[in-house]
Scaffold this active site. Structure first.
Site, PDB file in Angstrom:
ATOM      1  N   HIS A   1       0.877  -1.172   0.000  1.00 43.66           N
ATOM      2  CA  HIS A   1       0.000   0.000   0.000  1.00 43.66           C
ATOM      3  C   HIS A   1       0.916   1.224   0.000  1.00 43.66           C
ATOM      4  O   HIS A   1       2.063   1.141   0.464  1.00 43.66           O
ATOM      5  CB  HIS A   1      -0.879   0.024   1.252  1.00 43.66           C
ATOM      6  CG  HIS A   1      -1.818  -1.133   1.352  1.00 43.66           C
ATOM      7  ND1 HIS A   1      -1.653  -2.155   2.251  1.00 43.66           N
ATOM      8  CD2 HIS A   1      -2.933  -1.433   0.644  1.00 43.66           C
ATOM      9  CE1 HIS A   1      -2.626  -3.031   2.104  1.00 43.66           C
ATOM     10  NE2 HIS A   1      -3.412  -2.628   1.129  1.00 43.66           N
TER      11      HIS A   1
ATOM     12  N   ASP B   1       2.280   1.680   3.359  1.00 49.43           N
ATOM     13  CA  ASP B   1       3.273   0.708   3.835  1.00 49.43           C
ATOM     14  C   ASP B   1       4.668   1.262   3.538  1.00 49.43           C
ATOM     15  O   ASP B   1       5.605   1.079   4.314  1.00 49.43           O
ATOM     16  CB  ASP B   1       3.149  -0.639   3.102  1.00 49.43           C
ATOM     17  CG  ASP B   1       1.869  -1.397   3.423  1.00 49.43           C
ATOM     18  OD1 ASP B   1       1.425  -1.352   4.583  1.00 49.43           O
ATOM     19  OD2 ASP B   1       1.314  -2.044   2.501  1.00 49.43           O
TER      20      ASP B   1
ATOM     21  N   HIS C   1     -12.305 -13.635  -2.069  1.00 47.92           N
ATOM     22  CA  HIS C   1     -13.313 -12.676  -2.530  1.00 47.92           C
ATOM     23  C   HIS C   1     -14.304 -13.359  -3.482  1.00 47.92           C
ATOM     24  O   HIS C   1     -15.497 -13.034  -3.482  1.00 47.92           O
ATOM     25  CB  HIS C   1     -12.653 -11.486  -3.221  1.00 47.92           C
ATOM     26  CG  HIS C   1     -11.776 -10.665  -2.313  1.00 47.92           C
ATOM     27  ND1 HIS C   1     -11.072  -9.570  -2.751  1.00 47.92           N
ATOM     28  CD2 HIS C   1     -11.480 -10.781  -0.994  1.00 47.92           C
ATOM     29  CE1 HIS C   1     -10.391  -9.030  -1.751  1.00 47.92           C
ATOM     30  NE2 HIS C   1     -10.620  -9.767  -0.671  1.00 47.92           N
TER      31      HIS C   1
ATOM     32  N   ASP D   1      -9.058 -14.955   4.805  1.00 46.50           N
ATOM     33  CA  ASP D   1      -7.670 -14.984   4.316  1.00 46.50           C
ATOM     34  C   ASP D   1      -6.898 -16.182   4.880  1.00 46.50           C
ATOM     35  O   ASP D   1      -5.773 -16.049   5.372  1.00 46.50           O
ATOM     36  CB  ASP D   1      -6.931 -13.677   4.653  1.00 46.50           C
ATOM     37  CG  ASP D   1      -7.547 -12.464   3.961  1.00 46.50           C
ATOM     38  OD1 ASP D   1      -8.239 -12.635   2.936  1.00 46.50           O
ATOM     39  OD2 ASP D   1      -7.339 -11.345   4.449  1.00 46.50           O
TER      40      ASP D   1
ATOM     41  N   ASP E   1      -2.486 -13.510  -0.230  1.00 49.08           N
ATOM     42  CA  ASP E   1      -3.041 -12.553   0.742  1.00 49.08           C
ATOM     43  C   ASP E   1      -3.597 -13.399   1.883  1.00 49.08           C
ATOM     44  O   ASP E   1      -4.775 -13.746   1.893  1.00 49.08           O
ATOM     45  CB  ASP E   1      -4.121 -11.674   0.078  1.00 49.08           C
ATOM     46  CG  ASP E   1      -4.422 -10.420   0.900  1.00 49.08           C
ATOM     47  OD1 ASP E   1      -3.846 -10.276   1.998  1.00 49.08           O
ATOM     48  OD2 ASP E   1      -5.229  -9.587   0.444  1.00 49.08           O
TER      49      ASP E   1
HETATM   50  C1  3MF Z   1      -9.087  -6.962   1.477  1.00 44.75           C
HETATM   51  C2  3MF Z   1      -7.914  -7.189   0.644  1.00 44.75           C
HETATM   52  C3  3MF Z   1      -6.846  -6.141   0.700  1.00 44.75           C
HETATM   53  C4  3MF Z   1      -6.171  -5.901  -0.626  1.00 44.75           C
HETATM   54  C5  3MF Z   1      -5.009  -4.966  -0.482  1.00 44.75           C
HETATM   55  C6  3MF Z   1      -4.281  -4.686  -1.775  1.00 44.75           C
HETATM   56  C7  3MF Z   1      -5.774  -5.726   2.773  1.00 44.75           C
HETATM   57  O1  3MF Z   1      -9.945  -8.014   1.515  1.00 44.75           O
HETATM   58  O2  3MF Z   1      -7.793  -8.206   0.008  1.00 44.75           O
HETATM   59  O3  3MF Z   1      -5.892  -6.532   1.659  1.00 44.75           O
HETATM   60  O4  3MF Z   1      -5.736  -7.087  -1.191  1.00 44.75           O
HETATM   61  O5  3MF Z   1      -5.460  -3.791   0.045  1.00 44.75           O
HETATM   62  O6  3MF Z   1      -5.102  -4.117  -2.689  1.00 44.75           O
HETATM   63 MG    MG Z   2      -6.461  -9.042  -1.328  1.00 49.11          MG
END
Ligand code: 3MF
Ligand code: MG
Length: 342
Positions: free
Chosen positions: A47, A50, A211, A248, A281
């Site tokens: 980010h 970050d 997602h 996640d 992730d």
């Molecule tokens: C949220 C995410 C995010 C994005 C990240 C990069 C914090 O569900 O998946 O992780 O992946 O912000 O775009």
């Molecule tokens: Mg993500």
């Protein structure tokens, strides 16, 4: 095919959740970066903040100076930046969305911050800008206009494409959380924005397994959809146990077969041959002791590689015959046998 792996520093974390504070002492930024190579990773996802902590309080020159410093740290470790994403969802002026806020001034500020993220990305040596459209949605339907929202999103994308002619935008769809409903819940929604933009060749997607599952969809089919359009430019592999908060979990830890099919669609379609990373992730469980809080990353990577072997040794001729005979029960059995190692 050899794969290159990446993750973001937020994947090494302190275990806080909405119901409890951190339970592990932090590793600092330098320690996190130092861990990448040891764990078998060479790509870093960032980010903007970050890279540049307290970014909102810094001048553009200070921001760029700090980005240059981080670039040199990465060079020293033999790491490369894969993507940079503006963290638009934490700001005081993006509480009700960034690009789709009802307030034109907030929309403008979100675009300005994203332009700065592009500058940071260039300094870090990448042309990949990720947009997770976190608060671009609503808690209640009546709060915003869903048609205007799409136009606002296209407008923001076009302004960013125009700002830097080499940047590529990777939209990371997610159907909910933090919002009740997001405006861009799936890769189909994301890619239709790409085609409506002023430069469709520079807008694609980043697909996260969890997602897709939260949207009730299969991640490998979502990946297949983006691959068919030549628009799968990054992935966030992980896992998710059904329709609940975004977990996640480590890749493949909930559903091995679903993970196999993701590796299969990626490997079969040459994902990685244009430099794409196998991005993760993943979150360590809250219960994990500090010194063991990197395992989820190592485990996810090694599971991917083991499944890549399973893809290589999968009997395509057998599959062809079973499909031709429409013996899908036989195919089902073969896939399970293969995964079980028989
Ligand atoms: C949220 C995410 C995010 C994005 C990240 C990069 C914090 O569900 O998946 O992780 O992946 O912000 O775009
Ligand atoms: Mg993500």
């Amino acid at each position: 095919m050899t794969f290159r792996f990446s993750f973001g520093p937020w994947n090494i974390h302190e275990g806080a959740d909405p119901f409890g504070p951190p339970v592990r002492q932090s590793y600092d930024f330098q320690e996190k970066l130092a861990a990448y190579r040891e764990l078998g990773f060479e790509g870093v996802q960032f980010h903007d903040d970050d890279i540049v902590p307290d970014i909102a309080g810094k001048t553009h020159a200070q921001v760029m100076r700090r980005a240059g410093e981080v670039r040199r740290i990465l060079d020293g470790h033999g790491l490369v930046t894969e993507i940079v994403a503006p963290r638009l969802w934490e700001g005081a002026n993006t509480i009700d969305g960034a690009y789709t806020s009802n307030d034109p001034n907030e929309r403008l500020q979100a675009i300005e911050r994203s332009k700065q993220t592009i500058d940071i990305a260039r300094e870090m040596g990448t042309n990949n800008l990720v947009l997770w459209l976190a608060r671009e949605g609503t808690y209640i339907r009546e709060a915003k206009n869903p048609v205007d929202a799409v136009h606002f999103l296209i407008d923001a994308i076009n302004k960013l494409l125009d700002y830097d002619k080499t940047i590529r935008i990777l939209i990371e769809p997610k159907p909910n959380e933090p919002m009740d409903q997001a405006y861009i819940p799936t890769i189909g929604h994301a890619l239709s924005l790409a085609y409506r933009s002023t430069d469709p060749d520079r807008v694609g997607g980043l697909i996260e397994s969890a997602h897709c599952i939260l949207a009730g969809l299969d991640p490998s089919d979502e990946m297949g959809y983006a691959l068919a359009h030549g628009k799968l430019w990054s992935v966030h592999l992980n896992d998710q146990n059904g329709l609940k908060y975004d977990q996640d979990k480590s890749f493949g830890s909930d559903n091995l077969r679903r993970a196999f099919n993701q590796v299969r669609v990626l490997a079969d379609n040459g994902y990685g041959s244009n430099g794409e990373f196998i991005g993760l992730d993943v979150k360590a469980m809250r219960t994990q002791p500090r010194e063991l809080s990197f395992k989820h990353l190592a485990n996810s990577r090694s599971l991917f590689l083991r499944l890549a072997d399973k893809v290589r040794t999968y009997d395509r001729e057998k599959e062809r015959q079973l499909v031709a005979a429409r013996d899908y029960e036989g195919l089902d059995e073969y896939v399970l046998d293969h995964l079980l190692g028989r």
